[in-house]
Design a protein around this motif. Structure first.
Motif, PDB file in Angstrom:
ATOM      1  N   TYR A   1       9.675  52.501 116.567  1.00 21.93           N
ATOM      2  CA  TYR A   1       9.053  51.244 116.898  1.00 21.93           C
ATOM      3  C   TYR A   1       8.259  51.260 118.086  1.00 21.93           C
ATOM      4  O   TYR A   1       7.283  50.127 118.152  1.00 21.93           O
ATOM      5  CB  TYR A   1      10.434  50.352 116.806  1.00 21.93           C
ATOM      6  CG  TYR A   1      10.158  49.014 117.551  1.00 21.93           C
ATOM      7  CD1 TYR A   1       9.740  48.000 116.610  1.00 21.93           C
ATOM      8  CD2 TYR A   1      10.378  48.868 118.999  1.00 21.93           C
ATOM      9  CE1 TYR A   1       9.691  46.502 117.365  1.00 21.93           C
ATOM     10  CE2 TYR A   1      10.264  47.477 119.468  1.00 21.93           C
ATOM     11  CZ  TYR A   1       9.828  46.516 118.750  1.00 21.93           C
ATOM     12  OH  TYR A   1       9.678  45.131 118.973  1.00 21.93           O
ATOM     13  N   ILE A   2       8.657  51.686 119.175  1.00 25.36           N
ATOM     14  CA  ILE A   2       8.019  51.596 120.418  1.00 25.36           C
ATOM     15  C   ILE A   2       6.582  52.299 120.197  1.00 25.36           C
ATOM     16  O   ILE A   2       5.454  51.658 120.675  1.00 25.36           O
ATOM     17  CB  ILE A   2       8.645  52.310 121.545  1.00 25.36           C
ATOM     18  CG1 ILE A   2      10.030  51.860 121.887  1.00 25.36           C
ATOM     19  CG2 ILE A   2       7.884  52.590 122.690  1.00 25.36           C
ATOM     20  CD1 ILE A   2      10.970  52.453 122.579  1.00 25.36           C
TER      21      ILE A   2
ATOM     22  N   ASP B   1       4.748  52.179 117.531  1.00 22.36           N
ATOM     23  CA  ASP B   1       3.900  51.449 116.599  1.00 22.36           C
ATOM     24  C   ASP B   1       3.786  50.264 117.635  1.00 22.36           C
ATOM     25  O   ASP B   1       2.583  49.552 116.918  1.00 22.36           O
ATOM     26  CB  ASP B   1       4.961  50.698 115.479  1.00 22.36           C
ATOM     27  CG  ASP B   1       4.247  50.174 114.382  1.00 22.36           C
ATOM     28  OD1 ASP B   1       3.181  50.709 114.109  1.00 22.36           O
ATOM     29  OD2 ASP B   1       4.571  49.140 114.159  1.00 22.36           O
ATOM     30  N   LEU B   2       4.188  49.899 118.651  1.00 22.73           N
ATOM     31  CA  LEU B   2       3.672  48.918 119.376  1.00 22.73           C
ATOM     32  C   LEU B   2       2.407  49.019 119.849  1.00 22.73           C
ATOM     33  O   LEU B   2       1.870  48.211 120.120  1.00 22.73           O
ATOM     34  CB  LEU B   2       4.645  48.497 120.498  1.00 22.73           C
ATOM     35  CG  LEU B   2       6.039  47.883 120.414  1.00 22.73           C
ATOM     36  CD1 LEU B   2       6.741  47.519 121.507  1.00 22.73           C
ATOM     37  CD2 LEU B   2       5.860  46.149 119.856  1.00 22.73           C
ATOM     38  N   GLY B   3       2.215  50.342 120.470  1.00 28.05           N
ATOM     39  CA  GLY B   3       1.012  50.721 120.973  1.00 28.05           C
ATOM     40  C   GLY B   3       1.041  50.978 122.666  1.00 28.05           C
ATOM     41  O   GLY B   3      -0.047  50.868 123.351  1.00 28.05           O
ATOM     42  N   VAL B   4       2.231  50.997 123.061  1.00 26.57           N
ATOM     43  CA  VAL B   4       2.227  51.475 124.499  1.00 26.57           C
ATOM     44  C   VAL B   4       2.110  52.817 124.831  1.00 26.57           C
ATOM     45  O   VAL B   4       2.081  53.627 124.002  1.00 26.57           O
ATOM     46  CB  VAL B   4       3.796  50.808 125.020  1.00 26.57           C
ATOM     47  CG1 VAL B   4       3.910  48.977 124.850  1.00 26.57           C
ATOM     48  CG2 VAL B   4       4.935  51.543 124.515  1.00 26.57           C
ATOM     49  N   ASP B   5       1.843  52.880 126.211  1.00 28.73           N
ATOM     50  CA  ASP B   5       1.605  54.345 126.557  1.00 28.73           C
ATOM     51  C   ASP B   5       2.655  55.126 127.060  1.00 28.73           C
ATOM     52  O   ASP B   5       2.840  56.398 127.025  1.00 28.73           O
ATOM     53  CB  ASP B   5       0.345  54.390 127.468  1.00 28.73           C
ATOM     54  CG  ASP B   5      -0.957  53.664 127.371  1.00 28.73           C
ATOM     55  OD1 ASP B   5      -1.621  54.211 126.454  1.00 28.73           O
ATOM     56  OD2 ASP B   5      -0.797  52.649 127.637  1.00 28.73           O
ATOM     57  N   GLY B   6       3.978  54.433 127.388  1.00 33.11           N
ATOM     58  CA  GLY B   6       4.911  55.213 127.857  1.00 33.11           C
ATOM     59  C   GLY B   6       6.324  54.169 128.077  1.00 33.11           C
ATOM     60  O   GLY B   6       5.962  52.961 127.733  1.00 33.11           O
TER      61      GLY B   6
ATOM     62  N   ASP C   1      22.551  52.954 124.381  1.00 33.37           N
ATOM     63  CA  ASP C   1      22.630  54.344 124.771  1.00 33.37           C
ATOM     64  C   ASP C   1      21.469  55.046 124.608  1.00 33.37           C
ATOM     65  O   ASP C   1      20.455  54.688 124.052  1.00 33.37           O
ATOM     66  CB  ASP C   1      23.836  55.225 123.953  1.00 33.37           C
ATOM     67  CG  ASP C   1      23.955  54.719 122.581  1.00 33.37           C
ATOM     68  OD1 ASP C   1      22.946  55.188 121.832  1.00 33.37           O
ATOM     69  OD2 ASP C   1      24.757  54.223 122.070  1.00 33.37           O
ATOM     70  N   LEU C   2      21.450  56.400 124.862  1.00 33.46           N
ATOM     71  CA  LEU C   2      20.072  57.085 124.895  1.00 33.46           C
ATOM     72  C   LEU C   2      19.716  57.497 123.341  1.00 33.46           C
ATOM     73  O   LEU C   2      18.731  57.365 122.927  1.00 33.46           O
ATOM     74  CB  LEU C   2      20.465  58.476 125.609  1.00 33.46           C
ATOM     75  CG  LEU C   2      20.303  58.443 127.142  1.00 33.46           C
ATOM     76  CD1 LEU C   2      20.672  59.556 127.783  1.00 33.46           C
ATOM     77  CD2 LEU C   2      19.058  57.766 127.572  1.00 33.46           C
ATOM     78  N   ARG C   3      20.980  57.825 122.449  1.00 35.10           N
ATOM     79  CA  ARG C   3      20.596  57.778 120.942  1.00 35.10           C
ATOM     80  C   ARG C   3      19.970  56.588 120.572  1.00 35.10           C
ATOM     81  O   ARG C   3      18.919  56.785 119.613  1.00 35.10           O
ATOM     82  CB  ARG C   3      21.816  58.203 120.340  1.00 35.10           C
ATOM     83  CG  ARG C   3      22.260  59.728 120.532  1.00 35.10           C
ATOM     84  CD  ARG C   3      23.635  59.941 119.857  1.00 35.10           C
ATOM     85  NE  ARG C   3      23.819  59.512 118.429  1.00 35.10           N
ATOM     86  CZ  ARG C   3      25.008  59.294 118.002  1.00 35.10           C
ATOM     87  NH1 ARG C   3      26.183  59.313 118.630  1.00 35.10           N
ATOM     88  NH2 ARG C   3      25.012  58.942 116.752  1.00 35.10           N
ATOM     89  N   GLY C   4      20.244  55.628 121.105  1.00 36.97           N
ATOM     90  CA  GLY C   4      19.681  53.929 120.526  1.00 36.97           C
ATOM     91  C   GLY C   4      18.197  54.236 120.868  1.00 36.97           C
ATOM     92  O   GLY C   4      17.529  53.801 120.141  1.00 36.97           O
ATOM     93  N   ILE C   5      17.772  54.546 122.174  1.00 36.06           N
ATOM     94  CA  ILE C   5      16.272  54.732 122.584  1.00 36.06           C
ATOM     95  C   ILE C   5      15.790  55.769 121.480  1.00 36.06           C
ATOM     96  O   ILE C   5      14.712  55.458 121.051  1.00 36.06           O
ATOM     97  CB  ILE C   5      16.290  55.016 124.104  1.00 36.06           C
ATOM     98  CG1 ILE C   5      16.904  54.073 125.020  1.00 36.06           C
ATOM     99  CG2 ILE C   5      14.690  55.372 124.475  1.00 36.06           C
ATOM    100  CD1 ILE C   5      17.025  54.323 126.355  1.00 36.06           C
ATOM    101  N   HIS C   6      16.419  56.794 121.401  1.00 36.63           N
ATOM    102  CA  HIS C   6      15.666  57.831 120.428  1.00 36.63           C
ATOM    103  C   HIS C   6      15.644  57.460 119.086  1.00 36.63           C
ATOM    104  O   HIS C   6      14.192  57.445 118.822  1.00 36.63           O
ATOM    105  CB  HIS C   6      16.688  58.899 120.464  1.00 36.63           C
ATOM    106  CG  HIS C   6      16.214  60.198 119.350  1.00 36.63           C
ATOM    107  ND1 HIS C   6      16.439  60.076 118.049  1.00 36.63           N
ATOM    108  CD2 HIS C   6      15.582  61.430 119.736  1.00 36.63           C
ATOM    109  CE1 HIS C   6      15.918  61.238 117.630  1.00 36.63           C
ATOM    110  NE2 HIS C   6      15.460  61.938 118.381  1.00 36.63           N
ATOM    111  N   ASP C   7      16.279  56.700 118.559  1.00 36.07           N
ATOM    112  CA  ASP C   7      16.103  56.051 117.320  1.00 36.07           C
ATOM    113  C   ASP C   7      15.265  54.958 117.155  1.00 36.07           C
ATOM    114  O   ASP C   7      14.660  54.782 116.142  1.00 36.07           O
ATOM    115  CB  ASP C   7      17.495  55.443 116.821  1.00 36.07           C
ATOM    116  CG  ASP C   7      18.563  56.704 116.381  1.00 36.07           C
ATOM    117  OD1 ASP C   7      18.181  57.688 116.482  1.00 36.07           O
ATOM    118  OD2 ASP C   7      19.788  56.320 116.222  1.00 36.07           O
TER     119      ASP C   7
END
Length: 531
Positions: free
Chosen positions: A40-41, A43-48, A30-36
């Motif tokens: 982590y994302i 820290d990966l170093g991606v742009d979007g 769910d969207l809350r999972g993405i928010h949480d």
């Protein structure tokens, strides 16, 4: 790079929300999972991030059948949950893209309900309708991409309606200016909410031949479905689609810094990309389909695809992708069921070194293999209908493994909508975080290298001959040069480099002899700077 052109060379992390993290205990992400997990994302170093569909839907095709473009399906949360994702992502410096599906809707969309009521309704011409032939058969020979005819009879309307995909996904009539205007307003709705861009799903399917001419047959010995047996020249990639792309671009230009990446498929995707994807006046970039469904992986496959792109579309800007929610994960597709972590790391290094922008699919940073989903657990309608000839998309959509916890790897507190492959537990984020040489940590380092290098982000690419199994190219931007070397074979190889070089970092650093001779282990890679 200006903020307006931030997408050039950017790395976009694709999230399939059903399978990212379940915070509500219903077995679905769910969207809350993405928010949480945004920390982590970040820290990966991606742009979007690109979030696959979370809109209101009966889920016949798991969200790609939208029944309300402007709301969140309760399965995933609320508009407030999405706003929270936007706010936190932007605070962390992460851009947000969403999936938009403009070629079709769900058959439960209010527009279709009105359109099918009768031929005199206000939205009678909002979808593609046609009379039966005198013998009652469909209007022509058009086939869907999933299985069977692209036409379904509707008793209320007394006509057939067209669907390039499932019967539950009727095609919009985008020849109708009222439909185009409504779609443009839908795009504005999400741009007003703060999204930074859109991925346009199946956008080359948005127009059909108004003369309803039959598609010609084509020879395809390995055809698995009726749609494989015809050349879809009258249902995919019509030249007039370019005008609709320019209309969408005009909307994007109302919001500085926003961009669109098109999923432009068909028999010759590059030919359509030349028409639809022009960074100056149309879609800024398009998926490069040269790698998603092709193999085996060889230096020639990579080199020929990139050189073809540069020759035929010199003003374009590709988005490179090895894996996504529709394709077998690249380590398995190219490396087989026993592909090693070294192989997955080499693929990530290659992807993150290529010319263009990049889409990195969730789990790719972990080196996930294609999951084994038994027949009784399949949910993909394509897989079920065509089994066992096509195993479908479920194996690339299984839950993201966060912990070593068995059996659901920290994704959910009860059985998820798709099973967790036991092999993925040992590849979980918990199992790899902080471990030197793990695929996760190697990928983090590669992303850090790319972000620090103008050559790797936006530089030119120049290929170097390096032998049968070795792919070698230079990335060049101004005075910066980076040599990128990849051993696609499983045996050790030696490479004679042009000039003298030293290792750009200690990631998978092999032996370098006399500054120009490089020894690469099987499935090894190396990034170097001029000595």
């Amino acid at each position: 790079m200006s903020d307006t052109n931030w997408w050039r060379g950017a790395v976009i992390y694709q999230i399939y929300p059903r399978s990212y993290l379940d915070t509500t205990g219903n077995g679905v992400g769910d969207l809350r999972g993405i928010h949480d997990k945004l920390d982590y994302i970040a820290d990966l170093g991606v742009d979007g991030i690109w979030i696959s569909p979370f809109f209101t839907s009966p889920m016949a095709d798991f969200g790609y059948d939208v029944s309300d473009y402007r709301d969140v399906d309760p399965l995933f949360g609320t508009l407030a949950d999405f706003d929270a994702v936007i706010e936190k992502a932007h605070r962390l410096g992460i851009k947000v893209l969403i999936d938009q599906i403009y070629s079709h809707t769900s058959d439960q969309h209010a527009w279709f309900e009105e359109s099918r009521r009768d031929a005199n309704s206000d939205k009678a011409d909002w979808y593609v309708w046609a009379d039966a032939q005198p013998d009652g058969s469909p209007p022509n020979n058009w086939q869907s991409f999933f299985f069977g005819p692209a036409w379904t009879w509707d008793a209320r309307r007394g006509q057939y309606y067209m669907h390039n995909f499932l019967p539950q996904q009727p095609d919009l009539n985008l020849w109708n200016p009222e439909v185009r205007a409504e779609i443009c307003d839908t795009l504005r709705f999400w741009l007003d909410r703060g999204v930074d861009g859109v991925r346009l799903d199946a956008i080359s399917h948005c127009l059909h031949d108004p003369q309803m001419r039959d598609n010609p047959a084509r020879e395809k010995p390995d055809a698995k479905k009726p749609g494989d047996m015809q050349s879809m020249v009258h249902t995919v990639g019509l030249p007039d689609t370019a005008e609709f792309m320019r209309e969408l671009r005009a909307v994007l230009d109302e919001y500085p810094g926003r961009f669109a990446v098109g999923e432009i498929g068909g028999e010759d995707p590059l030919a359509q990309a030349v028409t639809y994807a022009d960074p100056e006046r149309s879609l800024q970039t398009a998926y490069n389909f040269s790698f998603l469904f092709k193999g085996p992986l060889t230096p020639a496959l990579i080199r020929e695809a990139i050189e073809d792109q540069l020759a035929r579309h010199p003003n374009g800007w590709p988005t490179q992708v090895f894996s996504n929610h529709d394709a077998v994960r690249a380590p398995t597709r190219w490396g087989g069921v026993d592909a090693s972590p070294a192989y997955a790391q080499m693929l990530n290094a290659l992807l993150l070194s290529l010319y263009g922008s990049v889409c990195l699919y969730q789990g790719e940073e972990l080196g996930l293999c294609q999951a084994d989903v038994p027949y009784e657990r399949l949910v993909d309608p394509e897989a079920i209908k065509n089994w066992p000839h096509t195993l479908g998309r479920d194996g690339a959509r299984t839950p993201m493994p966060w912990t070593r916890e068995v059996p659901w790897a920290g994704f959910a507190g009860l059985e998820p909508w798709l099973p967790v492959d036991a092999r993925h537990v040992d590849l979980s984020v918990e199992a790899q975080a902080g471990i030197d040489g793990s695929t996760l940590e190697v990928t983090r380092a590669l992303l850090k290298n790319r972000k620090a290098s103008a050559a790797l982000q936006t530089g030119e690419i120049r290929f170097v001959d390096a032998g049968e199994n070795v792919l070698c190219f230079e990335r060049v931007s101004g005075g910066e040069r980076v040599m990128c070397v990849f051993n696609l074979g499983d045996a050790e190889s030696e490479v004679e480099l042009p000039g003298r070089w030293y290792g750009m970092s200690d990631i998978a650093l092999p032996g370098v002899i006399d500054g120009s001779r490089l020894r690469l282990r099987g499935h090894g890679f190396w990034l170097g700077l001029p000595a």
